[in-house]
Design a protein around this motif. Structure first.
Motif, mmCIF file in Angstrom:
data_model
loop_
_atom_site.group_PDB
_atom_site.id
_atom_site.type_symbol
_atom_site.label_atom_id
_atom_site.label_comp_id
_atom_site.label_asym_id
_atom_site.label_seq_id
_atom_site.Cartn_x
_atom_site.Cartn_y
_atom_site.Cartn_z
ATOM 1 N N LEU A 32 0.827 -1.210 0.000
ATOM 2 C CA LEU A 32 0.000 0.000 0.000
ATOM 3 C C LEU A 32 0.863 1.262 0.000
ATOM 4 N N ILE A 33 1.957 1.227 0.751
ATOM 5 C CA ILE A 33 2.871 2.375 0.746
ATOM 6 C C ILE A 33 3.412 2.577 -0.670
ATOM 7 N N SER A 34 3.823 1.487 -1.288
ATOM 8 C CA SER A 34 4.335 1.570 -2.657
ATOM 9 C C SER A 34 3.274 2.145 -3.590
ATOM 10 N N ALA A 35 2.035 1.667 -3.453
ATOM 11 C CA ALA A 35 0.947 2.159 -4.299
ATOM 12 C C ALA A 35 0.677 3.639 -4.067
ATOM 13 N N SER A 36 0.931 4.117 -2.830
ATOM 14 C CA SER A 36 0.615 5.512 -2.507
ATOM 15 C C SER A 36 1.457 6.497 -3.310
ATOM 16 N N PHE A 37 2.587 6.029 -3.844
ATOM 17 C CA PHE A 37 3.413 6.915 -4.663
ATOM 18 C C PHE A 37 2.892 7.007 -6.095
ATOM 19 N N ARG A 38 1.919 6.150 -6.421
ATOM 20 C CA ARG A 38 1.401 6.113 -7.785
ATOM 21 C C ARG A 38 -0.018 6.623 -7.877
ATOM 22 N N SER A 39 -0.778 6.394 -6.803
ATOM 23 C CA SER A 39 -2.193 6.734 -6.829
ATOM 24 C C SER A 39 -2.501 7.772 -5.758
ATOM 25 N N PRO A 40 -2.887 8.985 -6.169
ATOM 26 C CA PRO A 40 -3.227 10.022 -5.185
ATOM 27 C C PRO A 40 -4.332 9.558 -4.230
ATOM 28 N N ALA A 83 -2.747 7.401 -1.686
ATOM 29 C CA ALA A 83 -1.958 8.235 -0.777
ATOM 30 C C ALA A 83 -2.863 8.893 0.257
ATOM 31 N N GLU A 84 -3.987 9.423 -0.211
ATOM 32 C CA GLU A 84 -4.911 10.097 0.696
ATOM 33 C C GLU A 84 -5.521 9.095 1.680
ATOM 34 N N ALA A 85 -5.840 7.910 1.195
ATOM 35 C CA ALA A 85 -6.416 6.884 2.067
ATOM 36 C C ALA A 85 -5.411 6.442 3.130
ATOM 37 N N LEU A 86 -4.153 6.315 2.725
ATOM 38 C CA LEU A 86 -3.116 5.904 3.667
ATOM 39 C C LEU A 86 -2.895 6.993 4.720
ATOM 40 N N ARG A 87 -2.899 8.245 4.252
ATOM 41 C CA ARG A 87 -2.741 9.369 5.184
ATOM 42 C C ARG A 87 -3.869 9.363 6.210
ATOM 43 N N ALA A 88 -5.094 9.153 5.738
ATOM 44 C CA ALA A 88 -6.253 9.132 6.638
ATOM 45 C C ALA A 88 -6.156 7.966 7.621
ATOM 46 N N PHE A 89 -5.714 6.808 7.120
ATOM 47 C CA PHE A 89 -5.572 5.630 7.979
ATOM 48 C C PHE A 89 -4.573 5.893 9.105
ATOM 49 N N TRP A 90 -3.402 6.438 8.733
ATOM 50 C CA TRP A 90 -2.377 6.695 9.748
ATOM 51 C C TRP A 90 -2.807 7.807 10.707
ATOM 52 N N THR A 91 -3.454 8.853 10.202
ATOM 53 C CA THR A 91 -3.916 9.936 11.072
ATOM 54 C C THR A 91 -4.820 9.363 12.158
ATOM 55 N N ASP A 92 -5.720 8.459 11.738
ATOM 56 C CA ASP A 92 -6.630 7.813 12.682
ATOM 57 C C ASP A 92 -5.867 6.949 13.688
ATOM 58 N N LEU A 139 11.157 13.325 10.025
ATOM 59 C CA LEU A 139 10.987 14.151 8.823
ATOM 60 C C LEU A 139 10.529 13.294 7.648
ATOM 61 N N TYR A 140 11.226 12.183 7.426
ATOM 62 C CA TYR A 140 10.824 11.295 6.335
ATOM 63 C C TYR A 140 9.425 10.755 6.589
ATOM 64 N N HIS A 141 9.163 10.386 7.846
ATOM 65 C CA HIS A 141 7.863 9.785 8.158
ATOM 66 C C HIS A 141 6.733 10.778 7.889
ATOM 67 N N GLU A 142 6.872 11.983 8.400
ATOM 68 C CA GLU A 142 5.809 12.984 8.241
ATOM 69 C C GLU A 142 5.684 13.436 6.788
ATOM 70 N N ARG A 186 2.636 12.204 4.527
ATOM 71 C CA ARG A 186 2.244 13.325 3.661
ATOM 72 C C ARG A 186 1.568 14.450 4.447
ATOM 73 N N SER A 187 2.161 14.758 5.603
ATOM 74 C CA SER A 187 1.671 15.872 6.406
ATOM 75 C C SER A 187 2.007 17.171 5.697
ATOM 76 N N PRO A 188 1.235 18.213 5.956
ATOM 77 C CA PRO A 188 1.574 19.506 5.345
ATOM 78 C C PRO A 188 2.932 19.987 5.845
ATOM 79 N N ALA A 189 3.626 20.767 5.021
ATOM 80 C CA ALA A 189 4.920 21.319 5.419
ATOM 81 C C ALA A 189 4.775 22.044 6.752
ATOM 82 N N ASP A 190 5.776 21.913 7.604
ATOM 83 C CA ASP A 190 5.730 22.480 8.948
ATOM 84 C C ASP A 190 7.118 23.027 9.229
ATOM 85 N N GLY A 191 7.219 24.361 9.236
ATOM 86 C CA GLY A 191 8.511 25.030 9.348
ATOM 87 C C GLY A 191 9.294 24.644 10.591
ATOM 88 N N GLN A 192 8.611 24.144 11.637
ATOM 89 C CA GLN A 192 9.307 23.821 12.885
ATOM 90 C C GLN A 192 9.763 22.371 12.964
#
Lengths: 194, 194
Positions: free
Chosen positions: A89-97, A100-109, B144-147, B152-158
């Motif tokens: 899924l991480i690999s796919a996130s570099f190809r499919s926006p 990427a958005e789904a993975l970001r949402a999953f990790w945020t949760d 840094l790499y993780h975020e 894919r967190s938004p850029a964060d100057g700090q």
């Protein structure tokens, strides 16, 4: 259908992940799949949405170190196990926006669910009340992703525990408290974070 | 030729990175390219080998925190700048085993060069002599790499400064010293690591 996506992704990778192939594998009519998911990104997003909907909560071991070790062991297993769907899924996130958005949402949760670990540590008086929760959890888990996903270091049985202990030691020493006044954690009641 | 690879990668991504297109862009005969680099993976490996061969060394600011902040600012700039060749190479590493190996080699070299930061801190008496160098540097840079790359967190100057300060605080508190007896760092003379 989502089982077929996972199986196909593990077997052939993102490159070969086509709606037609997955539909055939699942025995579902292609038109149905296109109508419901539109494309591969939509399918991946649903795989992640289903994974997020599992009621997972971090174990309560009674100590910050123990809690972080338990989480890190799960992350380690997910990144090194026999069916590395996470890597796919991480690999796919570099190809499919959409992926990427789904993975970001999953990790945020997932990171939000882990914040209770920090609140418990603050409530026990183990770490300063101003400790930024997500920052502490990211510090504990980031070395695993960095070593295993990006640096592609060989598997290391001590990595999960070591990164957890390092982050716990840092938290006890008062790291994660400065320069982030917008995200304090509260010892009692509800977290200030949403 | 490698300039053409970089330009093409930035403009179109890995998917469109074909030896023919890059050869045309560089005005080099395709046969020459195939003979020397064989495929896209070989081209990417050379892009990274060239990047590694730049004599880079971490700045000596006089403090552990300052040194880590300086490195993290460079990492942050590389991951968020206008020409994110690093992101393009990371993305390519999930598709090309040769690119993955080249990236691994590049980072291994960069982390080894950064270990002097830890040796200087040990020599100053700022952190315990048993502090594991690579582990400390990874702790400083991994968030840094993780975020920025995975979450894919938004850029964060700090972000750069905060992660550096957190890792320095952890090191001063004695994190990075346990459970890793195979990789001690020495205050004087040559590092025990190869």
């Amino acid at each position: 259908m989502l089982d077929a996506v996972r199986a196909h992704l593990l077997e052939y990778g993102y490159d070969a992940l086509a709606v037609d192939a997955v539909a055939d594998r699942a025995g579902v009519h292609r038109t149905t799949v296109y109508r419901r998911w539109r494309d591969v990104g939509g399918l991946l997003a649903d795989v992640l949405a289903e994974a997020a909907d599992d009621g997972w909560h971090p174990p309560d071991t009674g100590s910050l170190e123990g809690d972080l070790i338990a989480v890190n062991r799960e992350v380690y297993a997910a990144l090194t196990g026999g069916s590395p769907i996470t890597i796919a899924l991480i690999s796919a996130s570099f190809r499919s926006p959409q992926a990427a958005e789904a993975l970001r949402a999953f990790w945020t949760d997932r990171y939000a669910r882990c914040e209770v670990i920090v609140r418990r540590a603050v409530a026990r008086g183990d770490i300063p009340a101003e400790s930024a929760a997500r920052r502490l959890i990211v510090a504990a888990t980031a070395p695993l992703y960095h070593e295993l996903v990006l640096l592609r270091s060989p598997a290391d049985g001590q990595l999960a525990e070591r990164a957890a202990r390092d982050a716990a030691a840092a938290a006890r020493a008062g790291a994660f408290t400065e320069g982030d006044s917008s995200r304090p954690v509260q010892a009692t009641g509800r977290s200030g974070e949403h």
